[in-house]
Design a protein around this motif. Structure first.
Motif, PDB file in Angstrom:
ATOM      1  N   LEU A   4     -32.755 -33.943 -16.672  1.00 23.93           N
ATOM      2  CA  LEU A   4     -33.679 -35.048 -16.403  1.00 23.93           C
ATOM      3  C   LEU A   4     -33.378 -36.127 -17.443  1.00 23.93           C
ATOM      4  N   PHE A   5     -33.396 -37.383 -17.024  1.00 27.15           N
ATOM      5  CA  PHE A   5     -33.013 -38.474 -17.924  1.00 27.15           C
ATOM      6  C   PHE A   5     -34.186 -39.434 -18.063  1.00 27.15           C
ATOM      7  N   ASP A   6     -34.754 -39.515 -19.263  1.00 24.93           N
ATOM      8  CA  ASP A   6     -35.884 -40.402 -19.546  1.00 24.93           C
ATOM      9  C   ASP A   6     -35.341 -41.616 -20.295  1.00 24.93           C
ATOM     10  N   THR A   7     -35.566 -42.828 -19.770  1.00 27.46           N
ATOM     11  CA  THR A   7     -34.753 -43.967 -20.219  1.00 27.46           C
ATOM     12  C   THR A   7     -35.491 -45.293 -20.102  1.00 27.46           C
ATOM     13  N   ASP A   8     -35.014 -46.277 -20.893  1.00 27.00           N
ATOM     14  CA  ASP A   8     -35.592 -47.636 -20.860  1.00 27.00           C
ATOM     15  C   ASP A   8     -34.462 -48.667 -20.662  1.00 27.00           C
ATOM     16  N   PRO A   9     -33.763 -48.629 -19.542  1.00 31.88           N
ATOM     17  CA  PRO A   9     -32.522 -49.434 -19.407  1.00 31.88           C
ATOM     18  C   PRO A   9     -32.755 -50.924 -19.570  1.00 31.88           C
ATOM     19  N   GLY A  10     -31.999 -51.506 -20.443  1.00 38.58           N
ATOM     20  CA  GLY A  10     -31.108 -51.168 -21.529  1.00 38.58           C
ATOM     21  C   GLY A  10     -29.631 -50.959 -21.186  1.00 38.58           C
ATOM     22  N   VAL A  11     -28.797 -51.756 -21.953  1.00 38.19           N
ATOM     23  CA  VAL A  11     -27.360 -51.714 -21.741  1.00 38.19           C
ATOM     24  C   VAL A  11     -26.790 -50.339 -22.099  1.00 38.19           C
ATOM     25  N   ASP A  12     -27.131 -49.825 -23.273  1.00 34.35           N
ATOM     26  CA  ASP A  12     -26.527 -48.531 -23.628  1.00 34.35           C
ATOM     27  C   ASP A  12     -27.135 -47.400 -22.816  1.00 34.35           C
ATOM     28  N   ASP A  13     -28.355 -47.589 -22.309  1.00 34.35           N
ATOM     29  CA  ASP A  13     -28.933 -46.626 -21.359  1.00 34.35           C
ATOM     30  C   ASP A  13     -28.087 -46.587 -20.087  1.00 34.35           C
ATOM     31  N   ALA A  14     -27.663 -47.776 -19.621  1.00 33.86           N
ATOM     32  CA  ALA A  14     -26.825 -47.844 -18.411  1.00 33.86           C
ATOM     33  C   ALA A  14     -25.488 -47.139 -18.658  1.00 33.86           C
ATOM     34  N   MET A  15     -24.935 -47.327 -19.849  1.00 31.38           N
ATOM     35  CA  MET A  15     -23.669 -46.652 -20.196  1.00 31.38           C
ATOM     36  C   MET A  15     -23.858 -45.131 -20.192  1.00 31.38           C
ATOM     37  N   ALA A  16     -25.002 -44.692 -20.693  1.00 32.55           N
ATOM     38  CA  ALA A  16     -25.283 -43.247 -20.747  1.00 32.55           C
ATOM     39  C   ALA A  16     -25.509 -42.688 -19.346  1.00 32.55           C
ATOM     40  N   LEU A  17     -26.204 -43.460 -18.507  1.00 30.08           N
ATOM     41  CA  LEU A  17     -26.500 -42.991 -17.143  1.00 30.08           C
ATOM     42  C   LEU A  17     -25.218 -42.820 -16.333  1.00 30.08           C
ATOM     43  N   LEU A  18     -24.299 -43.752 -16.469  1.00 32.14           N
ATOM     44  CA  LEU A  18     -23.038 -43.633 -15.727  1.00 32.14           C
ATOM     45  C   LEU A  18     -22.234 -42.420 -16.212  1.00 32.14           C
ATOM     46  N   PHE A  19     -22.249 -42.195 -17.503  1.00 34.24           N
ATOM     47  CA  PHE A  19     -21.581 -41.030 -18.103  1.00 34.24           C
ATOM     48  C   PHE A  19     -22.149 -39.733 -17.508  1.00 34.24           C
ATOM     49  N   LEU A  20     -23.461 -39.659 -17.484  1.00 34.01           N
ATOM     50  CA  LEU A  20     -24.152 -38.478 -16.943  1.00 34.01           C
ATOM     51  C   LEU A  20     -23.804 -38.281 -15.471  1.00 34.01           C
ATOM     52  N   HIS A  21     -23.854 -39.356 -14.731  1.00 34.22           N
ATOM     53  CA  HIS A  21     -23.588 -39.300 -13.293  1.00 34.22           C
ATOM     54  C   HIS A  21     -22.152 -38.863 -13.003  1.00 34.22           C
ATOM     55  N   ARG A  22     -21.227 -39.353 -13.802  1.00 36.67           N
ATOM     56  CA  ARG A  22     -19.809 -39.052 -13.538  1.00 36.67           C
ATOM     57  C   ARG A  22     -19.374 -37.701 -14.103  1.00 36.67           C
TER      58      ARG A  22
END
Ligand code: BDR
Ligand code: CA
Length: 317
Positions: A4-22
């Motif tokens: 589960l990903f709890d986040t406040d996107p955010g540029v580095d949040d977006a970078m982390a989300l893509l990493f997680l997804h891929r």
């Protein structure tokens, strides 16, 4: 690995989300949003937009708009842009709607539906997690692990990034952070002590742009404002990797070395937002506020080159 990903996107949040997804072994069960880098309307809209853009089908649940106790700090426009994603063509109009449940209820339901197997990665203020704990304290026995990006523990002299002692996510809701760190569940804290050792430089961003497909090109574009801030205000060529380091810690804990001991957060006064760990096994005459609390793990070191290589390799198309 279910996450589960709890986040406040955010540029580095977006970078982390893509990493997680891929990442090939990660299964994203849901995204919960919280105020932080921008207000909750914007961070939720950004999360929905990023899901559409990256092809993520997991549900998005909207979370807390305000800290538990203290007044909000305000948006981090200088760092992440007015729209939270680097002032591109936003505000983003999405077609997806959020889940009907508030984030804290979504967290409880997901942990109850998958007992013992979900890793909760939190990369914003910890308000949703504190609300979930208050609503259902038994979730402490249901989560596999909680990985938090936040805090600064003075390791190697590391201070804060929004005050001499406080890191942004923790200062945004110190009461929530203290509740999360003192709860009897296994927390690993990825603070500035390690994220400031992971520098993504300009060449790496260019490779992401050229080799990461449309999503890599988007990350490059959205990060221009963020990287500009780091150049101007911090004086580094590129940016520190905060939120994606927490994702890396969830997926590849072997890249980090840890220090055990109970953790508290200063919730008032001059040092508000400071995170302090009492090293495990150490007893002091005046540490009653730490004694008899669960040991948590603080990241003390990281193999930064391997982390960056993993990030790049995961995003490469
Ligand atoms: C943290 O604060 C936010 O600006 C970033 O997204 C990250 O989660 C770093 O201090
Ligand atoms: Ca964040």
């Amino acid at each position: 690995m279910k996450l589960l990903f709890d986040t406040d996107p955010g540029v580095d949040d977006a970078m982390a989300l893509l990493f997680l997804h891929r990442h090939p072994t990660a299964q994203l069960l849901g995204i919960t949003t919280v105020f932080g880098n921008a207000d909750i309307e914007v961070t939720t809209r950004n999360a929905l937009h990023l899901c559409e853009r990256f092809g993520i089908t997991a549900p998005v649940a909207r979370g807390a708009a305000l800290p538990l106790v203290r007044p909000p700090r305000g948006a981090a426009s200088e760092v992440h842009g007015d729209d939270g994603l680097g002032n591109l063509e936003g505000p983003w109009a999405g077609t997806r709607a959020p889940d009907a449940r508030p984030a804290h209820r979504f967290i409880v339901d997901t942990l109850r539906a998958h007992p013992g197997v979900v890793t909760l990665v939190a990369v914003g203020p910890l308000t949703n997690l504190a609300l979930a704990l208050a609503e259902d304290p038994a979730i402490t026995t249901l989560v596999r692990r909680v990985v938090v990006m936040g805090g600064a523990f003075g390791i190697g002299g590391q201070g804060g990034n929004v005050s001499p002692v406080a890191e942004a996510n923790i200062l945004s809701d110190p009461h929530a952070a203290d509740a999360v760190f003192t709860a009897p569940w296994p927390v690993t804290i990825v603070g500035l002590d390690v994220t400031h050792r992971v520098l993504m430089d300009h060449a790496c961003f260019e490779r992401l742009r050229d080799q990461g497909g449309a999503e890599g090109a988007f990350i490059w574009q959205a990060s221009r404002h963020y990287v500009g801030f780091y150049g101007r205000a911090v004086g580094v060529p590129g940016c520190y990797v905060h939120d994606a380091s927490a994702v890396a810690c969830a997926l590849r804990p072997d890249l980090f070395s840890l220090r055990a001991g109970p953790v508290r957060v200063v919730d008032q006064g001059l040092a508000i937002g400071q995170t302090i760990q009492r090293t495990a096994g150490r007893r002091y005459a005046h540490a009653a506020d730490w004694d008899d609390l669960p040991d948590q793990q603080v990241c003390a070191d990281v193999r930064a080159d391997e982390l960056l290589a993993l990030y790049e390799q995961t995003l490469r198309r």
